[in-house]
Design an enzyme around this catalytic site. Structure first.
Site, PDB file in Angstrom:
ATOM      1  N   CYS C  87       0.976  -1.096   0.147  1.00 53.49           N
ATOM      2  CA  CYS C  87       0.051   0.074   0.123  1.00 53.49           C
ATOM      3  C   CYS C  87       0.978   1.483   0.068  1.00 53.49           C
ATOM      4  O   CYS C  87       1.443   1.543  -0.998  1.00 53.49           O
ATOM      5  CB  CYS C  87      -0.922   0.030   1.345  1.00 53.49           C
ATOM      6  SG  CYS C  87      -2.274   1.190   0.955  1.00 53.49           S
ATOM      7  N   HIS C 193      -3.714  -4.830   0.287  1.00 55.41           N
ATOM      8  CA  HIS C 193      -3.342  -5.435   1.521  1.00 55.41           C
ATOM      9  C   HIS C 193      -3.284  -6.844   1.641  1.00 55.41           C
ATOM     10  O   HIS C 193      -4.385  -7.590   1.955  1.00 55.41           O
ATOM     11  CB  HIS C 193      -4.189  -4.943   2.567  1.00 55.41           C
ATOM     12  CG  HIS C 193      -3.853  -3.429   2.818  1.00 55.41           C
ATOM     13  ND1 HIS C 193      -2.839  -3.143   3.701  1.00 55.41           N
ATOM     14  CD2 HIS C 193      -4.333  -2.350   2.285  1.00 55.41           C
ATOM     15  CE1 HIS C 193      -2.683  -1.682   3.784  1.00 55.41           C
ATOM     16  NE2 HIS C 193      -3.840  -1.218   2.920  1.00 55.41           N
ATOM     17  N   GLU C 195      -2.299  -8.789   3.708  1.00 51.88           N
ATOM     18  CA  GLU C 195      -2.494  -9.254   5.042  1.00 51.88           C
ATOM     19  C   GLU C 195      -3.735  -9.204   5.453  1.00 51.88           C
ATOM     20  O   GLU C 195      -4.330  -9.552   6.569  1.00 51.88           O
ATOM     21  CB  GLU C 195      -1.551  -8.492   6.034  1.00 51.88           C
ATOM     22  CG  GLU C 195      -1.990  -7.019   6.492  1.00 51.88           C
ATOM     23  CD  GLU C 195      -1.721  -6.123   5.240  1.00 51.88           C
ATOM     24  OE1 GLU C 195      -1.241  -6.361   4.283  1.00 51.88           O
ATOM     25  OE2 GLU C 195      -2.091  -4.912   5.558  1.00 51.88           O
TER      26      GLU C 195
END
Lengths: 251, 378, 211
Positions: C87, C193, C195
């Site tokens: 990001c 993202h 994650e």
């Protein structure tokens, strides 16, 4: 293309996750850890948890439980409830939240919203607006102050101007009813904001999500339906896909 | 954390409410039970409802059984009323010898019994994942009972299911109500206690396919309505006193354990399965009360012990980890003790139990967690 | 540190948040990463992760103030250690960012960071771009192993990466087709993202650990 989202929205009360019915009575959903694990396993798009002990009863934000929930989530987590200061926001983000939800504070002080947005980025800030219908008119409802003489769209536009990243729009009467979303309310907002709107309160069946999105919602939030009915988030998503609404169907 | 002033139930029990005198609604309901209810009238109601279902077919009703004192009593009651039941037992997770003996005994009361020995490989995969994901190691068993009984009701064309205790005192069962008459899918979701997890959410776990899980799918609404599957709760129509039930069951051959069962001071409940004791232990770590508290509260409400005696029993027995049951559970699942307790602690209540500076839960010499002072019942 | 696998992953803490979830996603893949801004630890790591959410300007300011620019240049450009930018961490490797005026980035890729502009076209589209969107592979990226083409990942950003350099490995559509990932030798960067993108996201983290 950007997909619409299906987001469980649950309340944290007395260290348990609960769901409210019309903001009046509560029904236990379960232990925060198991609920977060189950939602993670169910591939929901995001999770919203609002700490009503912190917001209603002025208790300190429950950082422990937020951390426990965040530890289970590999999808975006929004935490709200009782967030009043910049320090509170740091606390919640450091505990593992990806976004924070504000309700009472920006209502009293747009400056706070602007400050939070410039410090943390607007993509991190969800503004939550609760709505009641009185005398045929939609008005903003605040749990402490009651019904206010402001139209929710007007408030949302102010929030947008001051840096909100998303709006969480909840119909108090519809919440927990499973009678469908308040579509008349949603229609006021269609094409009026350039920030996303998450519609909350009343989903009773997958078709309700279809109707909400067709009338301008970017995302749909619910919880009662996922715990006390046969419908799972996947059922909602399949219904959306069948109606050619872009939605993530997962691995 | 507050404790009821009458029994000792804490307010951490989900959906339990206290009134302004700190009396819980289960106690208030019990007082109503003692005073307001005309049990003769209720029995008449039951008999007239049941008459509708007395069948020219093979069976008049279907009863889910475990062989425990409650299901033994249910079967006795049903036979007393000259009903011919089909009994269905969904095999416990980790059966015990005494549990098997009691199931035999139930069979010998003179009923047809279907003992379902589900696919153990599939079941074990569900059991392990349910424990990790929901914190309820018996989730798959609840699901099993709630889906199997209606399934057999449909397959054998037996509309009436007789359940034991009523989840709500005021509720006789769908057969007694004018609306929501059938035990359809919605009913399961309301009462199933499935914690938001569904059998469809288990597809893919350890290679499980939806075909593997077909036994656990609820019958379609179409089939349920075709047969008119419905149910009645005996506990609504007959005063449910656990010691009376025990007495009657024992008179008909039900065996009790020769010493208190792990997790409580009683020797007559949860005899059929070791996994149940682990379930009770998990309840304790999550909510701060376990089986001993449950038993004490019932005994107080029924007038068998005083609150003072109840407090003593809770402080003595509640929360002691069931060592034998845990060992059996580890043998069954293949979890190591470390992995098992890692999961247990992820569900342990941080508000109630003491931790050291590293955030680890403190333990007593018998392995029990240590309660903070303000969470000890007095 | 995951000694057995020989991996020493450092997640750079430059006070732009997003650290815990990234750490967790490594942990879920059995890799104990270290969160730090200590140049010594960064020098001793064999893989570097730059996460972050927020403004380009603040991000660069913090990197400079923490004295991290030199060590990053040395470890990633000279020593060619595998680098994962997420990001804001992806945006900072560009040359210039246009948020609140112009500011220079790390300049590892010839690129600009510009805001989504829907004044003329796609006026009904929302900014920030937030939610799940398809990532369409256009070139090989080592970290896309076992990832189906056009899988959805989670995005949350108002600015995007604009480049002519031949490093683009996937595009995503939000009105326009924008760059959602790049690979330049040892540098991997994703606008989304991983994650927060559940199974496929965790797979990308796993692929980075194993690369």
């Amino acid at each position: 293309m950007l997909k619409h989202r299906v987001i469980p929205c649950v309340l944290l009360k007395d260290w348990q996750l609960v769901k409210s019915i019309g903001f009046k009575s509560f029904r236990t959903i379960g232990h925060p850890t198991s609920t977060a694990r189950i939602y993670n396993a169910r591939n929901v798009d995001e999770l919203i948890v609002l700490d009503i002990d912190a917001s209603l009863n002025n208790k300190a934000i429950n950082v422990e439980i937020i951390t426990d929930i965040a530890n289970e989530c590999f999808m975006p987590l929004t935490i709200g409830g009782g967030i009043k200061t910049i320090d509170d926001i740091y606390k919640v983000l450091n505990a593992g939240a990806d976004k924070i939800s504000l309700n009472s504070q920006p209502l009293e002080n747009f400056g706070f919203l602007k400050e939070a947005s410039s410090l943390f980025g607007s993509q991190c800030i969800v503004c939550s607006i609760d709505v009641k219908k009185t005398g045929g008119q939609y008005k903003v409802f605040n749990k402490k102050k009651g019904v206010l003489d402001i139209h929710p769209l007007t408030l949302a536009q102010e929030y947008q101007k001051h840096g909100a990243g998303e709006i969480l729009l909840t119909s108090v009467e519809a919440e927990g009813s499973c009678n469908g979303y308040d579509i008349e309310l949603m229609k006021f907002f269609k094409n009026k904001l350039h920030i996303p709107i998450i519609l909350n309160g009343g989903m009773g069946c997958p078709n309700d999500a279809v109707t909400a999105i067709e009338n301008g919602a970017d995302a749909v939030a619910a919880a009662y339906i996922f715990h006390f009915s046969r419908w799972t988030p996947k059922d909602i998503k399949l219904a959306l896909a069948e109606n050619n609404i872009p939605i993530r169907l997962g691995a | 954390m507050q404790f009821c002033n009458k029994c000792v139930m804490p307010n951490t029990k989900p959906d339990l409410h206290f009134d302004e005198n700190h009396i819980c609604d289960a106690c208030r309901t019990q007082s109503n039970k003692n005073l307001d209810i005309d049990w003769t009238q209720r029995e008449q109601e039951f008999l007239s409802l049941v008459k509708k279902y007395k069948s020219k077919n093979d069976y008049d009703c279907i009863v889910g059984v475990s062989g425990g004192k409650d299901s033994t009593y249910q079967v006795l009651k049903v036979l007393e009323m000259s009903l011919n039941p089909l009994c269905v037992c969904f095999e416990p997770t980790i059966p015990t010898k005494i549990g098997r003996k009691n199931l035999e005994n139930l069979n010998n009361l003179g009923v047809d019994l279907i003992h379902i020995k589900r696919n153990p490989i599939v079941y074990k995969k569900l059991a392990k994942e349910a424990f990790k994901r929901t914190g309820d190691n018996e989730w798959q068993h609840h699901l099993g009972i709630f889906t199997i009984v209606p399934k057999f009701a449909v397959k054998f064309n037996i509309p009436l299911i007789i359940w034991g205790e009523s989840p709500q005192m005021e509720y006789g069962g769908p057969a007694s109500s004018k609306e929501r008459h059938t035990l359809d899918r919605q009913w399961l979701e309301e009462f199933g206690g499935l914690l938001g997890n569904r059998i469809s959410d288990m597809v893919g776990v350890d290679g499980l396919t939806s075909h593997d899980l077909s036994l656990y799918n609820y019958e379609s609404d179409e089939n349920i309505h075709k047969v008119g599957v419905t149910g009645l709760f005996l506990g609504y129509y007959f005063k449910w006193d656990l010691r009376e039930i025990l007495k009657k069951s024992k008179e008909h051959g039900f065996s009790v354990a020769d010493k208190p069962v792990e997790t409580t001071y009683e020797n007559f409940e949860n005899l059929d399965c070791y996994s149940n004791h682990v379930h009770d232990f998990l309840k304790y770590v999550k909510y701060g009360f376990g089986r001993a508290t449950d038993n004490v509260c019932l005994d107080i409400r029924l007038g068998y012990i005083t609150r003072e005696e109840g407090v003593r029993l809770v402080n003595k027995y509640d929360g002691i980890p069931p060592k034998k049951a845990i060992q059996e559970y580890l043998n069954y699942t293949g979890f190591s003790e470390d992995d098992f307790f890692k999961i247990v602690y992820s569900y342990t209540n941080k508000r109630i139990f003491k931790r050291n500076d590293n955030g680890e839960f403190l333990k007593d010499i018998d392995g029990s967690l240590i309660r903070k002072d303000e969470y000890i019942v007095r | 540190m995951s000694i057995l696998s020989g991996n020493k992953v450092v997640i750079i803490d430059y006070q732009m948040g997003n650290l815990r979830s990234v750490y967790k996603s490594f942990k879920k893949n059995n890799c104990e990463a270290t969160i730090s801004n200590d140049p010594y630890i960064i020098k001793n790591a064999n893989k570097i992760v730059l996460p972050g959410v927020g403004s380009f300007k603040d991000g660069m300011k913090n990197l400079i103030n923490l004295g991290l620019v030199e060590v990053l240049n040395q470890e990633v450009i000279q020593n060619k250690k595998p680098f994962l930018g997420i990001c804001l961490g992806m945006q900072l490797i560009a040359c210039k960012g246009y948020e609140n005026g112009e500011s220079p980035g790390l300049s590892w890729v010839n690129a600009d960071i510009v805001k989504f502009d829907f004044e003329k076209n796609y006026r009904n589209l929302k900014i920030p771009h937030v939610g799940w969107n398809s990532v369409e592979h256009v070139n090989h990226n080592n970290l896309f192993k076992n990832i189906n083409n056009k899988s959805d990942f989670y995005f949350v950003h108002s600015y995007h990466f604009k480049t002519n350099e031949d490093v683009v490995t996937s595009i995503t559509n939000h009105g326009i087709n924008f760059v959602s990932s790049i690979q330049k030798d040892n540098i991997y960067a994703f606008q989304f993202h991983p994650e927060k993108s559940q199974d496929f996201g965790l797979e990308i983290i796993k692929n980075f650990i194993q690369c």
